[in-house]
Design an enzyme around this catalytic site. Structure first.
Site, PDB file in Angstrom:
ATOM      1  N   ASP A   1      -4.600 -12.694   3.539  1.00 35.68           N
ATOM      2  CA  ASP A   1      -5.828 -12.243   4.188  1.00 35.68           C
ATOM      3  C   ASP A   1      -7.073 -12.482   3.343  1.00 35.68           C
ATOM      4  O   ASP A   1      -8.176 -12.107   3.751  1.00 35.68           O
ATOM      5  CB  ASP A   1      -5.733 -10.778   4.610  1.00 35.68           C
ATOM      6  CG  ASP A   1      -5.060  -9.893   3.585  1.00 35.68           C
ATOM      7  OD1 ASP A   1      -4.748 -10.378   2.480  1.00 35.68           O
ATOM      8  OD2 ASP A   1      -4.836  -8.708   3.887  1.00 35.68           O
TER       9      ASP A   1
ATOM     10  N   HIS B   1       0.816  -1.218   0.000  1.00 37.35           N
ATOM     11  CA  HIS B   1       0.000   0.000   0.000  1.00 37.35           C
ATOM     12  C   HIS B   1       0.854   1.274   0.000  1.00 37.35           C
ATOM     13  O   HIS B   1       0.310   2.373  -0.195  1.00 37.35           O
ATOM     14  CB  HIS B   1      -0.925   0.044   1.220  1.00 37.35           C
ATOM     15  CG  HIS B   1      -2.005  -0.991   1.201  1.00 37.35           C
ATOM     16  ND1 HIS B   1      -2.819  -1.195   0.112  1.00 37.35           N
ATOM     17  CD2 HIS B   1      -2.390  -1.899   2.146  1.00 37.35           C
ATOM     18  CE1 HIS B   1      -3.675  -2.174   0.382  1.00 37.35           C
ATOM     19  NE2 HIS B   1      -3.429  -2.623   1.605  1.00 37.35           N
TER      20      HIS B   1
ATOM     21  N   HIS C   1      -6.471  -7.091  -0.430  1.00 36.18           N
ATOM     22  CA  HIS C   1      -6.565  -5.659  -0.732  1.00 36.18           C
ATOM     23  C   HIS C   1      -5.738  -5.338  -1.983  1.00 36.18           C
ATOM     24  O   HIS C   1      -4.658  -5.897  -2.178  1.00 36.18           O
ATOM     25  CB  HIS C   1      -6.033  -4.828   0.435  1.00 36.18           C
ATOM     26  CG  HIS C   1      -6.702  -5.123   1.748  1.00 36.18           C
ATOM     27  ND1 HIS C   1      -6.169  -6.013   2.665  1.00 36.18           N
ATOM     28  CD2 HIS C   1      -7.838  -4.654   2.286  1.00 36.18           C
ATOM     29  CE1 HIS C   1      -6.964  -6.067   3.719  1.00 36.18           C
ATOM     30  NE2 HIS C   1      -7.984  -5.256   3.514  1.00 36.18           N
TER      31      HIS C   1
ATOM     32  N   ASP D   1      -2.919 -10.574  -2.256  1.00 37.18           N
ATOM     33  CA  ASP D   1      -3.515 -10.039  -1.036  1.00 37.18           C
ATOM     34  C   ASP D   1      -4.992  -9.714  -1.278  1.00 37.18           C
ATOM     35  O   ASP D   1      -5.394  -9.435  -2.418  1.00 37.18           O
ATOM     36  CB  ASP D   1      -2.764  -8.764  -0.639  1.00 37.18           C
ATOM     37  CG  ASP D   1      -3.049  -8.290   0.772  1.00 37.18           C
ATOM     38  OD1 ASP D   1      -2.262  -8.594   1.674  1.00 37.18           O
ATOM     39  OD2 ASP D   1      -4.076  -7.598   0.958  1.00 37.18           O
TER      40      ASP D   1
END
Length: 307
Positions: free
Chosen positions: A244, A126, A165, A163
């Site tokens: 995740d 990120h 995200h 991931d």
């Protein structure tokens, strides 16, 4: 050749407060699973060294790096955003996390190990060129990929991000750079609410709805990722290995299990063997249910070791 395993005790000293999901116990859970399943002795353990300023600034601006240096607290916490903060060890850990990815790249390129896993924190995908967010400070995979291009002279590298995200920071670093192909799937709509607008031609972004299961993800990999990767013929693969999207992880709502991560890893190993002499560097990103994280990393590493 062995699989390299990069980590450092400093990663356990970075923390963002009690009950924060991105916690030191994540790495301890991984270590516990490796030991209990007899994997610990099969990996070639190497201790990370900090990334240099030059290596970090291939991705992140000098002003941004300076701002983190100034923000680093002598004690307590310095808040970056509501979910992300620094303690007195954060900056050192972030430099070591990026440095682990660089060192793994060097070792794989030198033929010392066939592939490597960087068991690091803070995560990185990120972190944008001029912004920390989402638990991330330096973009470990982006720093390593840029190192492979600039220091080792590779012409084509691929980044695969599984991931839950979207890896907004990695996309920001490489959008439009035709030397880099980024393949990802991610839950959408979901934090950081990116990855679906104005997609560059070197991005294979696959937004998926909540509760997508492993069979649907495997279809995405087979029908979209693998054709793009094989057409691109990367000379090295980098993995943003977030776990995740596991069905037991409360920070996402997808339905993968550890067997899905093993299958995805196997497909990527096959691509690397076909085009990149097996060269893979994988870096830990998310994964916050400790048991699911440990099991999933174990499954990922088994494939890197055995395929």
């Amino acid at each position: 050749m062995p699989t390299g395993y990069y980590t450092h005790p400093e990663f356990l000293r970075h923390e963002m407060g009690h009950f924060h999901p991105e916690c030191p116990e994540r790495l301890q859970a991984i270590e516990d699973h490796l030991i209990s399943h007899g994997m610990d002795g099969l990996l070639e353990r190497r201790e990370a060294a900090p990334a240099t300023r030059e290596q970090i600034e291939r991705v992140h601006g000098a002003d941004y790096v300076d701002s983190l240096e100034r923000a680093s607290p002598a004690s307590g916490y310095y808040p970056i955003d509501p979910d992300t903060s620094m303690n007195s060890h954060t900056l050192a850990a972030a430099k070591l996390a990026a440095g682990a990815a660089v060192a793994a790249t060097d070792a794989v390129m030198a033929g010392e190990v066939e592939n490597a896993f960087c068991c690091v924190r803070p995560p990185g995908h990120h972190a944008e060129p001029d912004r920390a967010m989402g638990f991330c400070f330096f973009n470990n995979v982006a720093v390593a990929a840029r190192h492979a291009l600039e220091a080792h002279g590779l012409e084509r590298v691929a980044i695969v991000d599984f991931d839950v995200h979207h890896g907004n920071g990695t996309e920001a670093a490489f959008r439009g750079d035709q030397r880099v192909l980024m393949c990802s799937f991610f839950q959408h709509p979901f934090y950081p609410y990116s990855g679906t607008d104005h997609i560059a031609t070197n991005m294979a972004n696959i937004p998926l709805p909540a509760y997508t299961n492993g069979l649907a993800v495997r279809e995405v990999v087979e029908t979209i990722w693998l054709p793009r990767l094989n057409e691109f013929r990367p000379q090295m693969l980098f993995i943003s290995a977030g776990f995740d999207a596991h069905r037991e992880d409360d920070l996402g709502q997808m339905g993968l299990v550890e067997q899905d991560y093993a299958w995805i890893t196997g497909q990527l190993v096959d691509v690397a063997r076909a085009h990149a002499n097996g060269r893979i560097v994988s870096c830990l990103e998310g994964g916050y249910n400790l048991s699911a994280l440990g099991r999933s990393v174990l499954a990922h590493l088994k494939v890197l070791l055995e395929r």
